[in-house]
Each structure stands twice: as structure tokens, then as C-alpha cells.
Design a protein around this motif. Structure first.
Motif, PDB file in Angstrom:
ATOM      1  N   ARG A  18       0.838  -1.207   0.000  1.00  0.00           N
ATOM      2  CA  ARG A  18       0.000   0.000   0.000  1.00  0.00           C
ATOM      3  C   ARG A  18       0.874   1.258   0.000  1.00  0.00           C
ATOM      4  O   ARG A  18       0.509   2.285  -0.578  1.00  0.00           O
ATOM      5  N   ASN A  19       2.036   1.201   0.630  1.00  0.00           N
ATOM      6  CA  ASN A  19       2.961   2.337   0.578  1.00  0.00           C
ATOM      7  C   ASN A  19       3.380   2.620  -0.862  1.00  0.00           C
ATOM      8  O   ASN A  19       3.431   3.776  -1.300  1.00  0.00           O
ATOM      9  N   ASN A  20       3.654   1.552  -1.605  1.00  0.00           N
ATOM     10  CA  ASN A  20       4.030   1.713  -3.015  1.00  0.00           C
ATOM     11  C   ASN A  20       2.888   2.286  -3.835  1.00  0.00           C
ATOM     12  O   ASN A  20       3.095   3.131  -4.713  1.00  0.00           O
ATOM     13  N   VAL A  21       1.655   1.817  -3.574  1.00  0.00           N
ATOM     14  CA  VAL A  21       0.488   2.296  -4.326  1.00  0.00           C
ATOM     15  C   VAL A  21       0.251   3.780  -4.061  1.00  0.00           C
ATOM     16  O   VAL A  21       0.062   4.584  -4.989  1.00  0.00           O
ATOM     17  N   VAL A  22       0.246   4.164  -2.793  1.00  0.00           N
ATOM     18  CA  VAL A  22      -0.003   5.565  -2.458  1.00  0.00           C
ATOM     19  C   VAL A  22       1.113   6.452  -3.005  1.00  0.00           C
ATOM     20  O   VAL A  22       0.871   7.563  -3.491  1.00  0.00           O
ATOM     21  N   TYR A  23       2.340   5.964  -2.954  1.00  0.00           N
ATOM     22  CA  TYR A  23       3.474   6.712  -3.516  1.00  0.00           C
ATOM     23  C   TYR A  23       3.256   6.998  -5.004  1.00  0.00           C
ATOM     24  O   TYR A  23       3.579   8.085  -5.501  1.00  0.00           O
ATOM     25  N   ASN A  24       2.663   6.062  -5.704  1.00  0.00           N
ATOM     26  CA  ASN A  24       2.409   6.236  -7.131  1.00  0.00           C
ATOM     27  C   ASN A  24       1.432   7.377  -7.387  1.00  0.00           C
ATOM     28  O   ASN A  24       1.488   8.038  -8.433  1.00  0.00           O
ATOM     29  N   TRP A  25       0.533   7.637  -6.444  1.00  0.00           N
ATOM     30  CA  TRP A  25      -0.443   8.729  -6.571  1.00  0.00           C
ATOM     31  C   TRP A  25       0.098  10.040  -6.004  1.00  0.00           C
ATOM     32  O   TRP A  25      -0.042  11.094  -6.617  1.00  0.00           O
ATOM     33  N   GLN A  26       0.678   9.975  -4.807  1.00  0.00           N
ATOM     34  CA  GLN A  26       1.002  11.196  -4.070  1.00  0.00           C
ATOM     35  C   GLN A  26       2.467  11.627  -4.205  1.00  0.00           C
ATOM     36  O   GLN A  26       2.825  12.740  -3.784  1.00  0.00           O
ATOM     37  N   PHE A  27       3.294  10.762  -4.746  1.00  0.00           N
ATOM     38  CA  PHE A  27       4.729  11.057  -4.898  1.00  0.00           C
ATOM     39  C   PHE A  27       5.417  11.284  -3.555  1.00  0.00           C
ATOM     40  O   PHE A  27       6.419  12.010  -3.486  1.00  0.00           O
ATOM     41  N   ASN A  28       4.890  10.713  -2.495  1.00  0.00           N
ATOM     42  CA  ASN A  28       5.614  10.658  -1.228  1.00  0.00           C
ATOM     43  C   ASN A  28       5.320   9.324  -0.562  1.00  0.00           C
ATOM     44  O   ASN A  28       4.375   8.622  -0.920  1.00  0.00           O
ATOM     45  N   ARG A  29       6.144   8.962   0.398  1.00  0.00           N
ATOM     46  CA  ARG A  29       6.034   7.658   1.042  1.00  0.00           C
ATOM     47  C   ARG A  29       5.812   7.836   2.540  1.00  0.00           C
ATOM     48  O   ARG A  29       6.093   8.908   3.101  1.00  0.00           O
ATOM     49  N   ASN A  30       5.312   6.780   3.171  1.00  0.00           N
ATOM     50  CA  ASN A  30       5.292   6.744   4.629  1.00  0.00           C
ATOM     51  C   ASN A  30       6.645   6.172   5.067  1.00  0.00           C
ATOM     52  O   ASN A  30       6.894   4.978   4.919  1.00  0.00           O
ATOM     53  N   PRO A  31       7.524   7.022   5.595  1.00  0.00           N
ATOM     54  CA  PRO A  31       8.885   6.551   5.901  1.00  0.00           C
ATOM     55  C   PRO A  31       8.924   5.518   7.005  1.00  0.00           C
ATOM     56  O   PRO A  31       9.903   4.768   7.114  1.00  0.00           O
ATOM     57  N   PHE A  32       7.868   5.462   7.821  1.00  0.00           N
ATOM     58  CA  PHE A  32       7.872   4.542   8.949  1.00  0.00           C
ATOM     59  C   PHE A  32       7.511   3.114   8.539  1.00  0.00           C
ATOM     60  O   PHE A  32       7.535   2.203   9.368  1.00  0.00           O
ATOM     61  N   ILE A  33       7.182   2.945   7.263  1.00  0.00           N
ATOM     62  CA  ILE A  33       7.056   1.604   6.686  1.00  0.00           C
ATOM     63  C   ILE A  33       8.391   1.187   6.075  1.00  0.00           C
ATOM     64  O   ILE A  33       8.857   0.066   6.272  1.00  0.00           O
TER      65      ILE A  33
END
Length: 649
Positions: A532-547
Motif C-alpha cells: 500500500r505504501n508503493n500504491v499511495v506513492y504512485n499517486w502522491q509522490f511521497n512515502r510513509n517513511p515509517f514503513i
């Protein structure tokens, strides 16, 4: 003088020529979920085109300011042989000629009017007016009269439909007065006119599987007096004639009232997702009208895919790799405390890179990010920890059996909100620029949104974690996930913070810190969360670093505050044992996550002397009370072992 009289005559005749349409019946409130409310208009002549007219609904509440809240443009619509046009939701019977969503019409004290014009003449919040007004009705459900709204519309009477959940409607007499009685949609209020013969659509079930065979039965209220031939379709988005076989042009024989067709759903090998064919009439000639229409069915696609990784209840590790760019976190190395946190925010809130999507875009994001690994046609529900069909997203006030969007950091606690543009799903390539101060965008930040069961979302409300721990009896595989989502928000947006306890009344603060730390430590990031981190990154161009770097939490909120951060030397998961060790380097406390069976743990000095031996059966931690230096940690489980180097600072 003669010219003036002629002019006035034309003016009066002109006004009368437009006064051909009136409000014939209004049902503003119905029992239950109020989905059977309707408006009925009546023209002086049958089959009258209504181009150039608009219906405007006005809000008479103190917050509504006697202004418009909904408009219905009548261009393209025509009254029937009785001069009637029925406006309502698909729950109204007989089926309306003009569809609106359920539960739109407010109960009162409110009003509606028919105007010459279009919907663009009445943007939301337009004060009621008599300009170009053709007819108006002020009404209520046992509320006080709104004299100000009545005055704006030139009315002297407000009609009471009855108390809440009543079974009445307000109906117009032929002399222009109104009475309250049993609703009569698409029938003249005095009982005159042509009586329609409504045809109903019915199936034995509402859900079928690919390959099933089922009947659709069409039944008229009365035996027909001639052969009645009609056509229907099942088309809806991707579902079309290639997905079924069966006759869609039918005839009810004269003297009978029913006809049946058999539909066979084609079982193909394509994963098209679950689909919803809609049974709808293409043509019916008066006096035959739909009693119901747009009957929605569900076809379950048996070709769904299964992901190679597990659900949060059956976690796997190391299968899904992070899609973070090379060097994404390099700017953090050598930093500590508030400087580390600021540098992290600079990455995940970079206004030159990061994008914000609309709240409705998040429905599509969650369908992908929270897809059930065991069934690609479902989302995985946080808290309830089970799958639910993607098609069951909540669209009405009824949330039973549906899913919606859960803010892990609740809106009322954070202070972000929706705007009108949030109601538009405009896709991945349309976005807002956003920065650390763009707190409103936290409303639609998918890193902290989760697919959730509707009633469970209501049960959680805006409780802090620790107050709310999930439904009774649920294992709690969601806990680390939601904790990391909340921690992410606190760094991503200025004005948010995680604190100890339950800070009631303090917007921007969320608790409980110690609970969230415990949830994070005991439920490490797994493949589901990395995906899900990868999917959201594809939309928002940022990641949850705590994952990606879970031990960062310790350096900002936990046991490593004030310590210098260096990217992990061995954060990668141990494939054979599906575990992770962090932080590394460590000040003495080492977390071991991903244990799936009893595991022997041995710690050796660099020259091979055994310094510690223990066993764990579940995620846990080691206290390495040794001097600074390099050590070897050996983990053995189910006949497999691995040795990792760990540095103690």
C-alpha cells in the motif's frame, strides 16, 4: 392610450403563457431512510416540453439563510399524457421520469419554486426570489412558519405535511389550494385522467455468479388489452451483451400481465472484477410505465487474482520490495532529534514533488492500496479485518454492509476538512500542489486513510487509539499499520502532534503515544503495508517513511530520541525466517519482528564467544547490555538459521 392597453395585454398574455406548470404534489418526508420523497409537476396541457424551466429548492433553516441548496434543470424533459412529471429517486414507485439522489429534499421549514431559467442561474446559496418565478410552495413537517422565506417568494401560507416519518404528501387542488393525503405519484390528485399500467421487474436473487442461469420476470399491474412489446438492457459500464445470452425484446400477450426471459451469464476466463448489470427499460409506450426500473444485480467474477503476499492477519515479509527512489532517505543520515524530524518532513512534504488528491480520488486509491490479497475484487477492512466487495462502497446514509474511508487521525481531532472540489474524482494526473502547512490536504492523504466497515467506522468515531482498540475478538493485525499512519501525519503536516494520554478538546493533538509506540513495535510493517505504501506513492509522490524505515519512530518519539540516525545496516528482512532486526546500529535495545514460530536467539562477540541465549515465540525485543562494538546475532527456527551483524553504539 390604445397602444398602452395593447402592450399590457401582450404582457399579461406573455406571463400567462409561461404559467403552464405548477407544483402538483410534494412528499418531502417518508418513513425509514427517507428515500421515497418526490416532487410532481403538472402542466396545463399533456406532453408539454419543459425546456427553459428549473426547479429550485430553498433551505429555510437558520444556517440555510432562505437560499438555494439544490436545483433541477428541466431541459429535455416532457410531461406525460396526464401532464405530470415525477421527480424522485429510484426507490420511488412508479419510477420517476427524472431521477435525483435519495434523501435530497429537506423536510422543512423549506420551500421550492419553478422558475424560468436554468440551474446556472441559481448557484448554491442564492437567496429566494420572485424574479422569473412561475409557482412556489412553502412547506414543513410540523415546524414553525418561515415568514421570511414566504415573503421572499410572495407566499402567505406554509403547508404542513405532518410530523417526521409521516406517510403523507402535500397535494394541489384544482383551485390552487393544497391538501394533505396519501401520496399519488403520477396520478392526478382528483382521480381523473388516464390511469397508467405499471410494469415491474423482478429476479429471484440480487447476486449471481458467472455461469449462472436466472429468470427476469416482467409483470404489469393489470392484464394488457393488446400485445405490449418492449426492450430492456443489462448494460452498465463494462457489463454488456458480451457478458450474457438471452432475449431482451419481449412481448406481454394481450389478456395477460406477465412475461419471462432467461439470462445465462457467460463464464469467461477474464478477471474483469465483480460487475453490476442494471435491468432497465429502453422503451415503454403510455399508458405502460415502469413501476420500478434500473434494477441493479451483482455478478461475481470467479477469475479474481490472489496476491503472492498475505493479509495483515497472515503477514508475510520480504516479498514486496519498496519502490522508493535510490537515496530517498540519504539526507537524514547523521541527523538527530528535531533536525532529523524536519529533514524527514522536507522529503515527504516537498512542495516541488508531493501531490494532493481529492477526497473522492481516495476511493480509487483505497480500492488499489487496500485490495484484499486473497481476492482482487475486494478491499481489506481495517479493524474488522476481513474482505468486502469493492462495489459495496457506501453511497447513501445506510452504512450496513458497506465500506467507507476511515481517517486514522480523525478529522475533528486534526482540524482538516472537505471542500466542494473534494467531491470530484479527477484521477491520478490532476492534483493540488501541497506543502507542510497544507493541513487541509490531510483530509485526503491516503497514507492515513483506510477502507473500513461502515458501522465499525461509526463505532470508532473520533476516539483515540488506546480508548479504541478494535472490535472485541479481532486479533488486531491493524494496530501497527494505523499507528504508522498517524505518526506519518504528525511529521507530514504542521499543526499535528502525537502526545501521551487523551487530550480532549485540543485540536491537532492525538493520543495515546505509548499505545501507538507499543502497537508499532508489536506489529512491524509487512508486505501488505509495503504494497500500500508503493500504491499511495504512485499517486502522491511521497512515502510513509515509517514503513520503509520503521526504526525512525524510535528516533523521533521512542527510545532513541537524541541519537544520531544512520540508515540501517541490516533492516532488510531475513528471507528464511521472515524477520527484521532494528534499529541497527542500536544503543542496546534491538527489536525482532516477524517471528512466526519459536525461535532460538543467540548473541556472540565478534570473536565467537556466546554472550546470551534465549528464545522467543512472537515479536519481541532484546536488551543488549554490552559495551560498544560489533556483535553477531544468530536466529534459529524450524531447522533454518541466519547470522546478522549488529552494532552497539
Amino acid at each position: 392610450m390604445k397602444q398602452l392597453i395593447t402592450f399590457l395585454s401582450f404582457l399579461i398574455l406573455g406571463q400567462l403563457s409561461y404559467a403552464q406548470i405548477v407544483i402538483n404534489e410534494l412528499d418531502c418526508d417518508s418513513p425509514g431512510i427517507d428515500d421515497k420523497e418526490f416532487i410532481e409537476l403538472k402542466s396545463d396541457t399533456p406532453n408539454m416540453p419543459l425546456d427553459g424551466y428549473v426547479v429550485v429548492l430553498f433551505n429555510g433553516s437558520s444556517s440555510g439563510n432562505d437560499s438555494s441548496y439544490f436545483t433541477i434543470d428541466l431541459d429535455g424533459f416532457t410531461t406525460d399524457d396526464n401532464g405530470l412529471l415525477l421527480i424522485g429517486s429510484d426507490a420511488v414507485s412508479p419510477f420517476p421520469q427524472l431521477l435525483i439522489a435519495a434523501n435530497v429534499i429537506q423536510n422543512g421549514a423549506d420551500a421550492l419554486g419553478i422558475y424560468l431559467g436554468s440551474d446556472t442561474d441559481f448557484p448554491e446559496g442564492t437567496e429566494a426570489t420572485q424574479t422569473n418565478l412561475i409557482d412556489a410552495l412553502a412547506y414543513d413537517t410540523s415546524d414553525s412558519d418561515d415568514t421570511a422565506l414566504m415573503a421572499l417568494l410572495g407566499l402567505t401560507e406554509q403547508i404542513n405535511e405532518g410530523s417526521a416519518n409521516n406517510t403523507n404528501s402535500i397535494q394541489r387542488n384544482n383551485d390552487g389550494s393544497y391538501f394533505v393525503g396519501t401520496p399519488t405519484p403520477r396520478l392526478l390528485n382528483d382521480g381523473a385522467g388516464v390511469i397508467f399500467n405499471a410494469i415491474s421487474i423482478a429476479t429471484a436473487e440480487s447476486q449471481y455468479n458467472e455461469g449462472d442461469v436466472f429468470d427476469i420476470v416482467f409483470t404489469a399491474q393489470q392484464n394488457v388489452t393488446e400485445d405490449v412489446t418492449f426492450t430492456f438492457t443489462l448494460d452498465n459500464y463494462g457489463f454488456d451483451a458480451s457478458d450474457f445470452t438471452g432475449n431482451t425484446t419481449l412481448t406481454i400477450p394481450s389478456g395477460q400481465n406477465t412475461v419471462t426471459t432467461t439470462i445465462t451469464l457467460i463464464d469467461d476466463s477474464l478477471d474483469e472484477g465483480d460487475e453490476e448489470p442494471i435491468v432497465k427499460f429502453v422503451n415503454l409506450d403510455w399508458p405502460y410505465i415502469p413501476n420500478n426500473n434500473f434494477l441493479k444485480l451483482r455478478v461475481i467474477d470467479n477469475d479474481f487474482t490472489v496476491a503472492p503476499f498475505g493479509t495483515p492477519l497472515n503477514s508475510t515479509y520480504g516479498i514486496v520490495s519498496s519502490t522508493q527512489p535510490s537515496g530517498y532517505y540519504n539526507s537524514l543520515d547523521g541527523l538527530e532529534d528535531v533536525v532529523l524530524r524536519q529533514a524527514l518532513q522536507d522529503i515527504i512534504a516537498d512542495p516541488n514533488v508531493v501531490r494532493a488528491q481529492t477526497y473522492n480520488d481516495c476511493i480509487d486509491i483505497l480500492k488499489e492500496a487496500d485490495q484484499n490479497p486473497e481476492n482482487s475484487n475486494e478491499v481489506w477492512l481495517v479493524y474488522l479485518e476481513q474482505g468486502r466487495a469493492k462495489l459495496d462502497f457506501q453511497l447513501t446514509s445506510v452504512n450496513t454492509g458497506t465500506w467507507n474511508r476511515e481517517h486514522t487521525f480523525p478529522r475533528s481531532r486534526a482540524g482538516y476538512y472537505s471542500i466542494e472540489e473534494d467531491e470530484i474524482a479527477d484521477g491520478i494526473d490532476v492534483f493540488w500542489e501541497t506543502k507542510a502547512d497544507s493541513l487541509r490536504h490531510g483530509n485526503s492523504d491516503a497514507h492515513a486513510l483506510r477502507a473500513v466497515d461502515g458501522p465499525e467506522n461509526s463505532s470508532r468515531g473520533n476516539q483515540f487509539y488506546g480508548e479504541y482498540n478494535g472490535p472485541t475478538g479481532v486479533p488486531g493485525g491493524f494496530r501497527g499499520d494505523v499507528a504508522r499512519g498517524v505518526f506519518y501525519l504528525a511529521v507530514r503536516y504542521n499543526g499535528l502532534e502525537i502526545v501521551n494520554g487523551f487530550p480532549e478538546g485540543l485540536v491537532g493533538q492525538f493520543g495515546d503515544l505509548q499505545t501507538l509506540l507499543e502497537w508499532h513495535r508489536n506489529d512491524p510493517p509487512d508486505d501488505y503495508e509495503m504494497n500500500r505504501n508503493n500504491v499511495v506513492y504512485n499517486w502522491q509522490f511521497n512515502r510513509n517513511p515509517f514503513i520503509d524505515q520503521p526504526d525512525l519512530i524510535e528516533y523521533i518519539w521512542g527510545d532513541m530520541i537524541g541519537e544520531t540516525w544512520e540508515q540501517n545496516l541490516s533492516i532488510e528482512e531475513v528471507q528464511e525466517l521472515k524477520v527484521s532486526l532494528y534499529p541497527n546500529p542500536t544503543s542496546g535495545k534491538l527489536f525482532i519482528n516477524g517471528i512466526v514460530a519459536e525461535t532460538a536467539v543467540e548473541v556472540f562477540s565478534i570473536d565467537g564467544r556466546q554472550l546470551m541465549k534465549t528464545s522467543i515465540n512472537g515479536n519481541g525485543q532484546l536488551d543488549l547490555n554490552f559495551t560498544s562494538g560489533m556483535y553477531l546475532v544468530k536466529l534459529t527456527s524450524e531447522g533454518k538459521s541466519v547470522v546478522k551483524k549488529v552494532i552497539i553504539k
